[in-house]
Motif scaffolding. Sequence first.
Motif, PDB file in Angstrom:
ATOM      1  N   UNK A 364       0.874  -1.169   0.000  1.00  0.00           N
ATOM      2  CA  UNK A 364       0.000   0.000   0.000  1.00  0.00           C
ATOM      3  C   UNK A 364       0.910   1.218   0.000  1.00  0.00           C
ATOM      4  N   UNK A 365       0.360   2.367  -0.326  1.00  0.00           N
ATOM      5  CA  UNK A 365       1.168   3.576  -0.337  1.00  0.00           C
ATOM      6  C   UNK A 365       1.596   3.908   1.087  1.00  0.00           C
ATOM      7  N   UNK A 366       2.884   4.107   1.264  1.00  0.00           N
ATOM      8  CA  UNK A 366       3.444   4.348   2.591  1.00  0.00           C
ATOM      9  C   UNK A 366       2.830   5.584   3.245  1.00  0.00           C
ATOM     10  N   UNK A 367       2.533   5.449   4.531  1.00  0.00           N
ATOM     11  CA  UNK A 367       2.078   6.574   5.344  1.00  0.00           C
ATOM     12  C   UNK A 367       3.276   7.015   6.180  1.00  0.00           C
ATOM     13  N   UNK A 368       3.910   8.093   5.775  1.00  0.00           N
ATOM     14  CA  UNK A 368       5.047   8.652   6.518  1.00  0.00           C
ATOM     15  C   UNK A 368       4.627  10.041   6.965  1.00  0.00           C
ATOM     16  N   UNK A 369       4.124  10.140   8.192  1.00  0.00           N
ATOM     17  CA  UNK A 369       3.582  11.396   8.691  1.00  0.00           C
ATOM     18  C   UNK A 369       4.403  11.937   9.840  1.00  0.00           C
ATOM     19  N   UNK A 370       5.060  13.073   9.605  1.00  0.00           N
ATOM     20  CA  UNK A 370       5.839  13.685  10.677  1.00  0.00           C
ATOM     21  C   UNK A 370       4.997  14.709  11.425  1.00  0.00           C
ATOM     22  N   UNK A 371       5.113  14.708  12.767  1.00  0.00           N
ATOM     23  CA  UNK A 371       4.428  15.705  13.582  1.00  0.00           C
ATOM     24  C   UNK A 371       2.929  15.707  13.338  1.00  0.00           C
ATOM     25  N   UNK A 372       2.339  16.871  13.009  1.00  0.00           N
ATOM     26  CA  UNK A 372       0.886  16.960  12.802  1.00  0.00           C
ATOM     27  C   UNK A 372       0.378  16.044  11.693  1.00  0.00           C
ATOM     28  N   UNK A 373       1.230  15.746  10.695  1.00  0.00           N
ATOM     29  CA  UNK A 373       0.789  14.841   9.625  1.00  0.00           C
ATOM     30  C   UNK A 373       0.529  13.435  10.148  1.00  0.00           C
ATOM     31  N   UNK A 374       1.144  13.064  11.271  1.00  0.00           N
ATOM     32  CA  UNK A 374       0.893  11.755  11.852  1.00  0.00           C
ATOM     33  C   UNK A 374      -0.526  11.602  12.363  1.00  0.00           C
ATOM     34  N   UNK A 375      -1.214  12.733  12.584  1.00  0.00           N
ATOM     35  CA  UNK A 375      -2.601  12.692  13.054  1.00  0.00           C
ATOM     36  C   UNK A 375      -3.578  12.448  11.914  1.00  0.00           C
ATOM     37  N   UNK A 376      -3.097  12.494  10.665  1.00  0.00           N
ATOM     38  CA  UNK A 376      -3.934  12.201   9.504  1.00  0.00           C
ATOM     39  C   UNK A 376      -3.808  10.706   9.252  1.00  0.00           C
ATOM     40  N   UNK A 377      -4.831   9.950   9.619  1.00  0.00           N
ATOM     41  CA  UNK A 377      -4.700   8.490   9.744  1.00  0.00           C
ATOM     42  C   UNK A 377      -4.172   7.846   8.469  1.00  0.00           C
ATOM     43  N   UNK A 378      -4.692   8.235   7.318  1.00  0.00           N
ATOM     44  CA  UNK A 378      -4.226   7.672   6.047  1.00  0.00           C
ATOM     45  C   UNK A 378      -3.523   8.728   5.214  1.00  0.00           C
ATOM     46  N   UNK A 379      -2.614   9.448   5.850  1.00  0.00           N
ATOM     47  CA  UNK A 379      -1.848  10.491   5.170  1.00  0.00           C
ATOM     48  C   UNK A 379      -0.908   9.885   4.128  1.00  0.00           C
ATOM     49  N   UNK A 380      -0.812  10.532   2.987  1.00  0.00           N
ATOM     50  CA  UNK A 380       0.162  10.154   1.970  1.00  0.00           C
ATOM     51  C   UNK A 380       0.850  11.425   1.500  1.00  0.00           C
ATOM     52  N   UNK A 381       2.153  11.509   1.732  1.00  0.00           N
ATOM     53  CA  UNK A 381       2.893  12.714   1.371  1.00  0.00           C
ATOM     54  C   UNK A 381       2.889  12.927  -0.134  1.00  0.00           C
ATOM     55  N   UNK A 382       2.724  14.161  -0.543  1.00  0.00           N
ATOM     56  CA  UNK A 382       2.816  14.572  -1.938  1.00  0.00           C
ATOM     57  C   UNK A 382       3.858  15.686  -2.020  1.00  0.00           C
ATOM     58  N   UNK A 383       4.311  16.027  -3.217  1.00  0.00           N
ATOM     59  CA  UNK A 383       5.258  17.151  -3.320  1.00  0.00           C
ATOM     60  C   UNK A 383       4.719  18.432  -2.690  1.00  0.00           C
ATOM     61  N   UNK A 384       3.398  18.597  -2.671  1.00  0.00           N
ATOM     62  CA  UNK A 384       2.795  19.803  -2.101  1.00  0.00           C
ATOM     63  C   UNK A 384       2.753  19.758  -0.575  1.00  0.00           C
ATOM     64  N   UNK A 385       2.620  18.563   0.007  1.00  0.00           N
ATOM     65  CA  UNK A 385       2.485  18.448   1.469  1.00  0.00           C
ATOM     66  C   UNK A 385       3.764  17.993   2.156  1.00  0.00           C
ATOM     67  N   UNK A 386       4.741  17.516   1.389  1.00  0.00           N
ATOM     68  CA  UNK A 386       5.972  16.962   1.947  1.00  0.00           C
ATOM     69  C   UNK A 386       6.667  17.983   2.843  1.00  0.00           C
ATOM     70  N   UNK A 387       7.077  17.529   4.026  1.00  0.00           N
ATOM     71  CA  UNK A 387       7.776  18.425   4.954  1.00  0.00           C
ATOM     72  C   UNK A 387       9.087  17.782   5.388  1.00  0.00           C
ATOM     73  N   UNK A 388      10.104  18.599   5.712  1.00  0.00           N
ATOM     74  CA  UNK A 388      11.346  18.049   6.251  1.00  0.00           C
ATOM     75  C   UNK A 388      11.152  17.560   7.680  1.00  0.00           C
TER      76      UNK A 388
END
Length: 601
Positions: A364-388
């Motif tokens: 499945x598409x990896x859920x790599x959520x840092x900080x607040x993004x970890x609260x998005x249960x099925x978060x999927x990073x995109x170039x627009x949302x990607x954070x360091x």
Amino acid sequence: MNDVNQRIENLREVMRREHLAAFIFPSTDPHQGEYVPDHWKGREFISGFIGSAGTAVVTMTSAALWTDSRYFIAAEEQLKGTEFQLMKLKMEGTPTISEWLGRTCGAGAEVGIDGWCSSASAVKNLIVELRKEGGITVRTNIDPLRLIWSDRPVIPENPVEIFPMAYAGESAHEKIGRIRQALRERHADGMLMAALDDIAWTLNLRGTDVHCNPVFVAYLLISSKDVTLYINQKKLTPEVMAYLKTEGVMVDSYENVTKGLNDYFEYNILLDPDEVNYALYKTVVRERVEEESPVKRMKTVKNETEIAGFRNAMLKDGIAMVKFLKWLSAYVGKPEISELSEISIDQRLKAFRAEQPLYRDISFDTIAGYGPHGAIVHYEATPETDVPLQPKGMLLLDSGAQYLDGTTDITRTIALGPLSDEEKRAYTLVLKGHIQIELCKFPSGASGTQIDILARKDMWREGLNYLHGTGHGVGTYLNVHEGPHQFRMEWKPAPLVAGMTITDEPGIYLEGKFGVRIENTLLMIPYKETAFGKFLQFESLTLCPIDKTPIVRSMLLPEEIDWLNAYHQHVFDTLSPHLDADETVWLREACAPIDSTSPLS
């Protein structure tokens, strides 16, 4: 104009011509899959919402999208700038689709839904519910996407491959024999199989028609004498054609399934109303036996070959995870970690997995959520949302792989630096819930709903909860989500029996702050037999250390500490022979036991 809003206007032109007051777009395809080929992503096309679950509804004056708690935050963001209003399922005050249509469309209106992309049970329930909302009627013979989706992707034509007996452990001929026996027990002469993973499992074939799921688009019709696979024959190599003939399976064109049902000669036919679409359901002229497909439960109970494959796949996945975590540990707590991002660590983990034998894809598409993004249960990073990443807080990493001998699914929440007391407490509550599931002993045949409370009880005492399920089945080089058994708050009566796999993944998500989830994949194995029957327990198949840094030691019970120490010893003993010296040193520290003198707070 926003692309989504333009599509809505184009849809409304079709609705005017067809005298429809509303149109409903579920997330499903003709096979009721959770994940679907691009050709059938109509809900995503019309709404812009890309989650795997949800229903979009468009009327002549408004639009709304219903989805579950896994996607509340993501949907809110993705629907911005469109007409769509977010409807949060299972939240107080949220109307059902039928209730909303009753208020919006008025009595006597006609509502459309594509009968090919909606299950028989869903459409029948919709008809009943809308009749109560002022006599609203349902039309199922129209697909407006054919008219408004100009660059619609084609139905996949990817080749099918044989799944070797070395990993299947049972021939297609033998499986079909078991299915026929199960049909006789249900007084059914045959069945139409529509679920793609059921078909792949039955025939020992795999494909690449659905992203991350090794299945192919087809139907399978079984009678007392014949078996026919309805599929685009471009997908079948001479080798596969010869194999199917050997297994006693005939082949016909995908589009001919309707004709096949018309020509079906038996007295009755089993149709699972949750799997067979409404259009095909209505085609059947023979007596219908409306029951759950027996294949659902057959494939969830793994044979010895499949179990061995799972263990091999988890070993490889554990090696890849340890290599990744050791690599990441060099950055933890250091400013240089900002050179990494959610997307770059996903790519790095994928590369470690790709080095392993029999690796085929991610599951499945990896859920790599840092900080607040970890609260998005099925978060999927995109170039627009990607954070360091930063040298503080936590990273939630939910990932998995498809190996030819098994499918993996694992979540680890990783401390990247200093943590708040709130983060530590939430992490420890999740760990406690995870361990209590792992420790559970239960009667064979119990329901996952009866066990689910173990993961939540300590959270509930503090007024915390999560709204997704605690666990789902996992396929054998098949779909990462496999049912019908689950751990879930809502009543799911499917019995748990030895040989099933299931995940254990409680979580806590605080919007705008952080998320925590810890997940292993488990196997149900015998525990003991007493005067009260057979009892089962769980074996952890997943092999990967659990981060000890965030643990509040005083919150753990002695039995929970004992479990964690024993699990880490097992992980070290199993993985260390396959690692180099530096990796072994890192793993020894990651798996070191904790006790009353531990520096953990």
